[in-house]
Design a protein around this motif. Sequence first.
Motif, PDB file in Angstrom:
ATOM      1  N   VAL A   1      83.028 224.925  -4.215  1.00 52.10           N
ATOM      2  CA  VAL A   1      82.260 224.824  -5.465  1.00 52.10           C
ATOM      3  C   VAL A   1      80.769 224.745  -5.144  1.00 52.10           C
ATOM      4  CG1 VAL A   1      81.711 223.300  -7.416  1.00 52.10           C
ATOM      5  CG2 VAL A   1      84.108 223.805  -6.849  1.00 52.10           C
ATOM      6  N   HIS A   2      80.402 223.927  -4.164  1.00 52.11           N
ATOM      7  CA  HIS A   2      78.985 223.795  -3.804  1.00 52.11           C
ATOM      8  C   HIS A   2      78.420 225.077  -3.203  1.00 52.11           C
ATOM      9  CE1 HIS A   2      79.668 219.584  -4.622  1.00 52.11           C
ATOM     10  NE2 HIS A   2      78.352 219.421  -4.609  1.00 52.11           N
ATOM     11  N   LEU A   3      79.231 225.791  -2.447  1.00 53.45           N
ATOM     12  CA  LEU A   3      78.783 227.067  -1.887  1.00 53.45           C
ATOM     13  C   LEU A   3      78.484 228.069  -2.998  1.00 53.45           C
ATOM     14  CD1 LEU A   3      78.274 228.992   0.483  1.00 53.45           C
ATOM     15  CD2 LEU A   3      80.744 229.477   0.485  1.00 53.45           C
ATOM     16  N   VAL A   4      79.399 228.199  -3.941  1.00 57.85           N
ATOM     17  CA  VAL A   4      79.209 229.144  -5.049  1.00 57.85           C
ATOM     18  C   VAL A   4      77.975 228.775  -5.867  1.00 57.85           C
ATOM     19  CG1 VAL A   4      80.223 229.965  -7.211  1.00 57.85           C
ATOM     20  CG2 VAL A   4      81.639 229.803  -5.153  1.00 57.85           C
ATOM     21  N   LEU A   5      77.854 227.484  -6.197  1.00 57.12           N
ATOM     22  CA  LEU A   5      76.693 227.055  -6.976  1.00 57.12           C
ATOM     23  C   LEU A   5      75.401 227.183  -6.177  1.00 57.12           C
ATOM     24  CD1 LEU A   5      78.195 223.931  -8.770  1.00 57.12           C
ATOM     25  CD2 LEU A   5      77.712 226.186  -9.759  1.00 57.12           C
TER      26      LEU A   5
ATOM     27  N   VAL B   1      74.654 229.397  -3.840  1.00 57.11           N
ATOM     28  CA  VAL B   1      74.243 230.812  -3.823  1.00 57.11           C
ATOM     29  C   VAL B   1      73.692 231.206  -5.189  1.00 57.11           C
ATOM     30  CG1 VAL B   1      75.114 233.176  -3.623  1.00 57.11           C
ATOM     31  CG2 VAL B   1      75.800 231.443  -1.943  1.00 57.11           C
ATOM     32  N   ARG B   2      74.324 230.710  -6.246  1.00 57.90           N
ATOM     33  CA  ARG B   2      73.876 231.047  -7.607  1.00 57.90           C
ATOM     34  C   ARG B   2      72.462 230.554  -7.884  1.00 57.90           C
ATOM     35  NH1 ARG B   2      77.342 228.902 -12.521  1.00 57.90           N
ATOM     36  NH2 ARG B   2      78.857 230.317 -11.608  1.00 57.90           N
ATOM     37  N   PHE B   3      72.123 229.372  -7.351  1.00 53.31           N
ATOM     38  CA  PHE B   3      70.825 228.775  -7.660  1.00 53.31           C
ATOM     39  C   PHE B   3      69.745 229.034  -6.617  1.00 53.31           C
ATOM     40  CE2 PHE B   3      73.628 225.919 -10.215  1.00 53.31           C
ATOM     41  CZ  PHE B   3      73.127 226.269 -11.451  1.00 53.31           C
ATOM     42  N   LEU B   4      70.044 229.841  -5.601  1.00 52.81           N
ATOM     43  CA  LEU B   4      69.015 230.194  -4.625  1.00 52.81           C
ATOM     44  C   LEU B   4      67.959 231.055  -5.283  1.00 52.81           C
ATOM     45  CD1 LEU B   4      70.928 230.963  -1.314  1.00 52.81           C
ATOM     46  CD2 LEU B   4      69.349 229.096  -1.755  1.00 52.81           C
ATOM     47  N   PRO B   5      66.719 231.031  -4.861  1.00 48.71           N
ATOM     48  CA  PRO B   5      66.158 230.367  -3.694  1.00 48.71           C
ATOM     49  C   PRO B   5      65.587 228.994  -3.993  1.00 48.71           C
ATOM     50  CG  PRO B   5      64.536 231.865  -4.557  1.00 48.71           C
ATOM     51  CD  PRO B   5      65.749 231.959  -5.459  1.00 48.71           C
ATOM     52  N   GLY B   6      65.900 228.425  -5.130  1.00 48.06           N
ATOM     53  CA  GLY B   6      65.310 227.142  -5.513  1.00 48.06           C
ATOM     54  C   GLY B   6      65.877 225.954  -4.755  1.00 48.06           C
ATOM     55  N   ALA B   7      65.210 224.831  -4.949  1.00 44.02           N
ATOM     56  CA  ALA B   7      65.610 223.592  -4.275  1.00 44.02           C
ATOM     57  C   ALA B   7      67.017 223.158  -4.678  1.00 44.02           C
ATOM     58  CB  ALA B   7      64.610 222.482  -4.597  1.00 44.02           C
ATOM     59  N   PHE B   8      67.386 223.422  -5.925  1.00 44.68           N
ATOM     60  CA  PHE B   8      68.718 223.067  -6.397  1.00 44.68           C
ATOM     61  C   PHE B   8      69.778 223.827  -5.586  1.00 44.68           C
ATOM     62  CE2 PHE B   8      71.525 222.327 -10.285  1.00 44.68           C
ATOM     63  CZ  PHE B   8      71.510 220.950 -10.143  1.00 44.68           C
TER      64      PHE B   8
ATOM     65  N   ILE C   1      69.426 225.118  -2.573  1.00 44.54           N
ATOM     66  CA  ILE C   1      69.401 224.629  -1.193  1.00 44.54           C
ATOM     67  C   ILE C   1      70.155 223.305  -1.085  1.00 44.54           C
ATOM     68  CG2 ILE C   1      67.884 223.755   0.637  1.00 44.54           C
ATOM     69  CD1 ILE C   1      65.844 225.918  -0.361  1.00 44.54           C
ATOM     70  N   SER C   2      69.993 222.427  -2.076  1.00 44.18           N
ATOM     71  CA  SER C   2      70.695 221.138  -2.028  1.00 44.18           C
ATOM     72  C   SER C   2      72.214 221.336  -2.093  1.00 44.18           C
ATOM     73  CB  SER C   2      70.215 220.209  -3.147  1.00 44.18           C
ATOM     74  OG  SER C   2      70.639 220.669  -4.411  1.00 44.18           O
ATOM     75  N   PHE C   3      72.658 222.295  -2.885  1.00 41.03           N
ATOM     76  CA  PHE C   3      74.092 222.588  -2.936  1.00 41.03           C
ATOM     77  C   PHE C   3      74.589 223.129  -1.599  1.00 41.03           C
ATOM     78  CE2 PHE C   3      73.702 222.680  -7.639  1.00 41.03           C
ATOM     79  CZ  PHE C   3      74.799 221.893  -7.954  1.00 41.03           C
ATOM     80  N   LEU C   4      73.805 223.972  -0.964  1.00 40.32           N
ATOM     81  CA  LEU C   4      74.215 224.524   0.334  1.00 40.32           C
ATOM     82  C   LEU C   4      74.228 223.448   1.421  1.00 40.32           C
ATOM     83  CD1 LEU C   4      72.474 228.019   0.229  1.00 40.32           C
ATOM     84  CD2 LEU C   4      74.873 227.443  -0.218  1.00 40.32           C
ATOM     85  N   ILE C   5      73.321 222.498   1.346  1.00 36.06           N
ATOM     86  CA  ILE C   5      73.340 221.380   2.296  1.00 36.06           C
ATOM     87  C   ILE C   5      74.622 220.567   2.108  1.00 36.06           C
ATOM     88  CG2 ILE C   5      72.223 219.181   2.887  1.00 36.06           C
ATOM     89  CD1 ILE C   5      69.525 220.645   2.325  1.00 36.06           C
TER      90      ILE C   5
ATOM     91  N   VAL D   1      77.479 222.322   3.752  1.00 33.94           N
ATOM     92  CA  VAL D   1      77.490 222.079   5.201  1.00 33.94           C
ATOM     93  C   VAL D   1      78.099 220.710   5.504  1.00 33.94           C
ATOM     94  CG1 VAL D   1      76.023 221.736   7.238  1.00 33.94           C
ATOM     95  CG2 VAL D   1      75.585 223.649   5.682  1.00 33.94           C
ATOM     96  N   GLY D   2      77.777 219.720   4.703  1.00 35.17           N
ATOM     97  CA  GLY D   2      78.339 218.386   4.900  1.00 35.17           C
ATOM     98  C   GLY D   2      79.858 218.379   4.775  1.00 35.17           C
ATOM     99  N   PHE D   3      80.372 219.035   3.743  1.00 30.71           N
ATOM    100  CA  PHE D   3      81.824 219.102   3.574  1.00 30.71           C
ATOM    101  C   PHE D   3      82.467 219.884   4.717  1.00 30.71           C
ATOM    102  CE2 PHE D   3      80.758 218.227  -0.943  1.00 30.71           C
ATOM    103  CZ  PHE D   3      81.511 217.079  -1.090  1.00 30.71           C
ATOM    104  N   ALA D   4      81.846 220.984   5.120  1.00 30.79           N
ATOM    105  CA  ALA D   4      82.397 221.790   6.218  1.00 30.79           C
ATOM    106  C   ALA D   4      82.397 221.012   7.529  1.00 30.79           C
ATOM    107  CB  ALA D   4      81.602 223.087   6.372  1.00 30.79           C
ATOM    108  N   ALA D   5      81.340 220.254   7.778  1.00 32.01           N
ATOM    109  CA  ALA D   5      81.269 219.455   9.010  1.00 32.01           C
ATOM    110  C   ALA D   5      82.355 218.383   9.012  1.00 32.01           C
ATOM    111  CB  ALA D   5      79.889 218.813   9.146  1.00 32.01           C
ATOM    112  N   GLY D   6      82.580 217.765   7.872  1.00 29.93           N
ATOM    113  CA  GLY D   6      83.629 216.758   7.776  1.00 29.93           C
ATOM    114  C   GLY D   6      85.003 217.347   8.017  1.00 29.93           C
ATOM    115  N   ILE D   7      85.262 218.488   7.416  1.00 27.65           N
ATOM    116  CA  ILE D   7      86.543 219.165   7.622  1.00 27.65           C
ATOM    117  C   ILE D   7      86.719 219.511   9.098  1.00 27.65           C
ATOM    118  CG2 ILE D   7      87.832 221.302   7.174  1.00 27.65           C
ATOM    119  CD1 ILE D   7      86.584 221.232   4.318  1.00 27.65           C
ATOM    120  N   ALA D   8      85.687 220.084   9.699  1.00 25.86           N
ATOM    121  CA  ALA D   8      85.764 220.481  11.115  1.00 25.86           C
ATOM    122  C   ALA D   8      86.017 219.275  12.007  1.00 25.86           C
ATOM    123  CB  ALA D   8      84.478 221.201  11.528  1.00 25.86           C
ATOM    124  N   ALA D   9      85.323 218.171  11.753  1.00 25.55           N
ATOM    125  CA  ALA D   9      85.496 216.974  12.575  1.00 25.55           C
ATOM    126  C   ALA D   9      86.922 216.451  12.494  1.00 25.55           C
ATOM    127  CB  ALA D   9      84.508 215.890  12.143  1.00 25.55           C
TER     128      ALA D   9
END
Length: 118
Positions: A27-31, A33-40, A42-46, A49-57
């Motif tokens: 959900v955060h990835l889709v949102l 990409v939809r809201f790029l290039p704004g800060a909103f 970027i915050s969703f993409l960050i 990354v947090g969810f992906a890092a947790g899953i990977a760990a």
Amino acid sequence: MSSSIDTNSMTTLHWVGVALAAVSGIVHLVLGVRFLPGAFGISFLIATVGFAAGIAAVLVNYRRRLFYLVGIPFTAGQIVIFAWTVVQGINSLGPIAIVDKVAQVGLVVVLVLLLQRG
């Protein structure tokens, strides 16, 4: 640290947590990409990354307990921020948001349970 997937030590609760984190991450990835290039966006993409890092760990059995501990405020914080944006009229509670927030509440519960189990 092993770089290979270690599912032997994973329980059903681990898999539920992985699934819930994946839902919120997608959900955060889709949102994002939809809201790029704004800060909103970027915050969703960050957050993605947090969810992906947790899953990977969890999948490679890398400091799982630490990731449970960090994942609780990371995920709960997103719920609080979303609620604040709804109250401020910046955001609304649509179907995607409901799916995301249900997944996040479930994820927080799973992380607390995993942390308690040690």
